[in-house]
Design a protein around this motif. Structure first.
Motif, PDB file in Angstrom:
ATOM      1  N   LYS A  23       0.832  -1.209   0.000  1.00 27.32           N
ATOM      2  CA  LYS A  23       0.000   0.000   0.000  1.00 27.32           C
ATOM      3  C   LYS A  23       0.861   1.252   0.000  1.00 27.32           C
ATOM      4  O   LYS A  23       0.604   2.199  -0.749  1.00 27.32           O
ATOM      5  N   PRO A  29      -4.030   5.370  -1.500  1.00 27.80           N
ATOM      6  CA  PRO A  29      -4.899   4.555  -0.642  1.00 27.80           C
ATOM      7  C   PRO A  29      -6.290   4.305  -1.218  1.00 27.80           C
ATOM      8  O   PRO A  29      -6.884   3.263  -0.954  1.00 27.80           O
ATOM      9  N   VAL A  30      -6.808   5.231  -2.011  1.00 29.62           N
ATOM     10  CA  VAL A  30      -8.127   5.029  -2.629  1.00 29.62           C
ATOM     11  C   VAL A  30      -8.053   3.881  -3.624  1.00 29.62           C
ATOM     12  O   VAL A  30      -8.879   2.968  -3.615  1.00 29.62           O
ATOM     13  N   GLU A  33      -7.698   0.429  -1.948  1.00 28.01           N
ATOM     14  CA  GLU A  33      -8.956  -0.156  -1.459  1.00 28.01           C
ATOM     15  C   GLU A  33      -9.814  -0.681  -2.600  1.00 28.01           C
ATOM     16  O   GLU A  33     -10.438  -1.736  -2.483  1.00 28.01           O
ATOM     17  N   VAL A  55     -13.152   0.654   5.117  1.00 24.49           N
ATOM     18  CA  VAL A  55     -11.958   1.503   4.956  1.00 24.49           C
ATOM     19  C   VAL A  55     -12.151   2.468   3.792  1.00 24.49           C
ATOM     20  O   VAL A  55     -11.837   3.657   3.899  1.00 24.49           O
ATOM     21  N   ASN A  59     -12.159   6.508   3.839  1.00 27.94           N
ATOM     22  CA  ASN A  59     -11.239   7.314   3.026  1.00 27.94           C
ATOM     23  C   ASN A  59     -11.992   8.279   2.119  1.00 27.94           C
ATOM     24  O   ASN A  59     -11.374   8.981   1.319  1.00 27.94           O
ATOM     25  N   GLU A  61     -14.401   7.376  -0.192  1.00 34.36           N
ATOM     26  CA  GLU A  61     -14.826   6.809  -1.474  1.00 34.36           C
ATOM     27  C   GLU A  61     -16.333   6.957  -1.615  1.00 34.36           C
ATOM     28  O   GLU A  61     -17.075   6.795  -0.653  1.00 34.36           O
TER      29      GLU A  61
END
Length: 147
Positions: A23, A29-30, A33, A55, A59, A61
């Motif tokens: 990661k 990070p988007v 995931e 998660v 974040n 999303e």
């Protein structure tokens, strides 16, 4: 039929370290995931889906992108070309029906990710598939994830 939900702590720490490194190296990070959700969908891992959906939402999303991820190929404007390349690679690595990742899928991903990012993306796809298999084989139910 009972299954163990026990995971050897050393295995768990090693898998977690690999996840974190992949990661971090990917640096998005988007996208990380989205990749982990898509692999978990393909592998029918309820525990991992529950965790990565939480998660992703945390974040920021969007619900549209989360809900349509299973049909990402049909949603031309919802995911970027980079995300689409990562999702195609995720599916190719996860399913491996031909025993290898098709060259055109790898080449498309290589156009959107530099060499280090691509290595981390493949590492992330590999580790989420490992986690999926660990959880599915032990029939770990969703709902146990604690951030």
């Amino acid at each position: 039929m009972s299954r163990t939900q026990v995971l050897d702590p050393e295995v768990g720490r090693a898998m977690s370290a690999l996840s974190a490194a992949a990661k971090k190296g990917l640096g998005d990070p988007v996208l990380a995931e989205l990749v982990m959700i898509r692999a978990s969908q393909l592998n029918h891992c309820a525990f991992c889906l529950d965790m990565h959906l939480r998660v992703a939402r945390g974040n920021g999303e969007s619900e549209d992108r989360i809900q349509l991820l299973d049909a990402w190929e049909e949603t031309e404007d919802l995911y970027s070309e980079r995300e689409r390349a990562a999702l195609a690679l995720t599916e190719a690595v996860t399913v491996l029906t031909d025993g290898f990742v098709p060259d055109e899928i790898y080449d498309t991903a290589a156009k959107h990710f530099d060499e280090a990012e691509l290595a981390h993306l493949i590492g992330l796809i590999t580790v989420v598939n490992g986690w999926n298999r660990l959880m599915v084989s032990r029939r770990v139910p969703p709902g146990g994830y604690q951030p």
